[in-house]
Enzyme design. Structure first.
Site, PDB file in Angstrom:
ATOM      1  N   ARG A  22     -12.281 -16.163  30.691  1.00  0.00           N
ATOM      2  CA  ARG A  22     -13.005 -17.336  30.242  1.00  0.00           C
ATOM      3  C   ARG A  22     -12.004 -18.445  29.939  1.00  0.00           C
ATOM      4  NH1 ARG A  22     -16.567 -15.086  32.191  1.00  0.00           N
ATOM      5  NH2 ARG A  22     -18.537 -14.367  31.294  1.00  0.00           N
ATOM      6  N   THR A  23     -12.430 -19.684  30.121  1.00  0.00           N
ATOM      7  CA  THR A  23     -11.572 -20.817  29.781  1.00  0.00           C
ATOM      8  C   THR A  23     -11.432 -20.898  28.268  1.00  0.00           C
ATOM      9  OG1 THR A  23     -12.303 -22.042  31.728  1.00  0.00           O
ATOM     10  CG2 THR A  23     -11.260 -23.308  29.980  1.00  0.00           C
ATOM     11  N   GLN A  24     -10.220 -20.722  27.771  1.00  0.00           N
ATOM     12  CA  GLN A  24      -9.989 -20.758  26.337  1.00  0.00           C
ATOM     13  C   GLN A  24      -9.679 -22.162  25.846  1.00  0.00           C
ATOM     14  OE1 GLN A  24     -10.445 -17.892  24.406  1.00  0.00           O
ATOM     15  NE2 GLN A  24     -11.248 -17.250  26.381  1.00  0.00           N
ATOM     16  N   PHE A  25      -9.049 -22.966  26.692  1.00  0.00           N
ATOM     17  CA  PHE A  25      -8.770 -24.351  26.326  1.00  0.00           C
ATOM     18  C   PHE A  25      -8.511 -25.139  27.599  1.00  0.00           C
ATOM     19  CE2 PHE A  25      -4.325 -23.560  27.143  1.00  0.00           C
ATOM     20  CZ  PHE A  25      -4.120 -22.252  26.719  1.00  0.00           C
ATOM     21  N   TRP A 129     -15.636 -27.879  30.148  1.00  0.00           N
ATOM     22  CA  TRP A 129     -14.990 -28.513  29.003  1.00  0.00           C
ATOM     23  C   TRP A 129     -14.990 -30.033  29.161  1.00  0.00           C
ATOM     24  CZ3 TRP A 129     -12.891 -24.329  26.051  1.00  0.00           C
ATOM     25  CH2 TRP A 129     -12.469 -24.703  24.756  1.00  0.00           C
TER      26      TRP A 129
END
Length: 245
Positions: A22-25, A129
């Site tokens: 998963r995209t964490q940042f 994001w």
């Protein structure tokens, strides 16, 4: 139960199928987008910086894009996720055009679609994001809305993302009115972008302003604002600050 009995369970937990990423940042990001309604349509402004962490790595990132015949999209946040969103929108517009029924998606429909996409990805714990600004004109009706990375959305006469929410919207609340001409709207947006340039470390002095009216979308060539850096507070930022360096 012996150690051998637990071996299959351990191996299944460590298998590639369970290693879901998963995209964490975000990595490469754009900063604020500011949008307003004016007398004839919608105006959006965004600079062209792309920051890799705190480093302004790219200075020619276009973050204002037309969507179909009636809409204009601006995005702050992760640039690659914005590219993914534009891919979704290209497919949506293509599918709509395939009906060939004389109708086309308006800005309200596109904005509603984006709210569902962002909220859906948020619920999968794999968000896109971005914070988005969607404006457009259809059948004489002006529309301007925003949606966050978790699907929070609203429409208003002026909107902003990122630092613009804190620094640009107070200016807009004081100076915006519904009969703004194009020239007055551009001047107001430039004032907002100048304040953001002074106060936002991720902003760059290279921006675009886009307008959308019944006639279509026009996105300006990149240009820079005239600035003044000799304010005493800029020259001595820590004067009078007890315990500062």
């Amino acid at each position: 139960m012996n150690v051998m009995d637990s071996a299959p369970a351990k191996s299944s937990l460590m298998s590639p199928e369970s290693d879901i990423q998963r995209t964490q940042f975000p990595y490469v990001t754009g900063t604020s987008v500011v949008g307003i309604k004016y007398k004839d349509g919608i105006l959006l402004a965004a600079d062209m910086g792309g920051s890799y962490g705190s480093t302004i790595r790219y200075k020619s990132v276009e973050r204002l894009k037309p969507v179909g015949k009636h809409s204009l999209l601006g995005a702050s946040g992760e640039i690659s996720d914005f590219q993914e969103i534009m891919k979704y929108l290209d497919e949506l517009i293509l599918y709509d055009n395939m009906w060939d029924d004389g109708n086309s998606l308006g800005p309200k429909e596109v904005h509603n679609y984006l709210t569902r996409v962002m909220y859906n990805r948020r619920n999968k714990f794999n968000p896109l994001w971005n914070s988005l600004v969607l404006g457009g004109v259809k059948n004489g009706q002006k529309y301007l809305g925003t949606v966050s990375m978790i699907g929070v959305h609203y429409e208003d006469n002026h909107v902003a993302t990122g630092f613009g929410n804190h620094l640009a919207r107070p200016i807009l609340r004081d100076e915006w009115h519904e009969n703004l001409s194009y020239e007055e709207g551009v001047k107001l947006l430039e004032k907002c972008m100048r304040v953001l340039l002074y106060r936002d470390r991720s902003a760059v002095n290279k921006l675009q302003i886009a307008k959308i009216t019944e006639e279509g979308v026009t996105i300006s060539q990149p240009y820079s604002l005239k600035t003044f850096w000799n304010f005493s507070a800029f020259q001595n930022p820590t004067v009078g600050a007890e315990g500062s360096w």
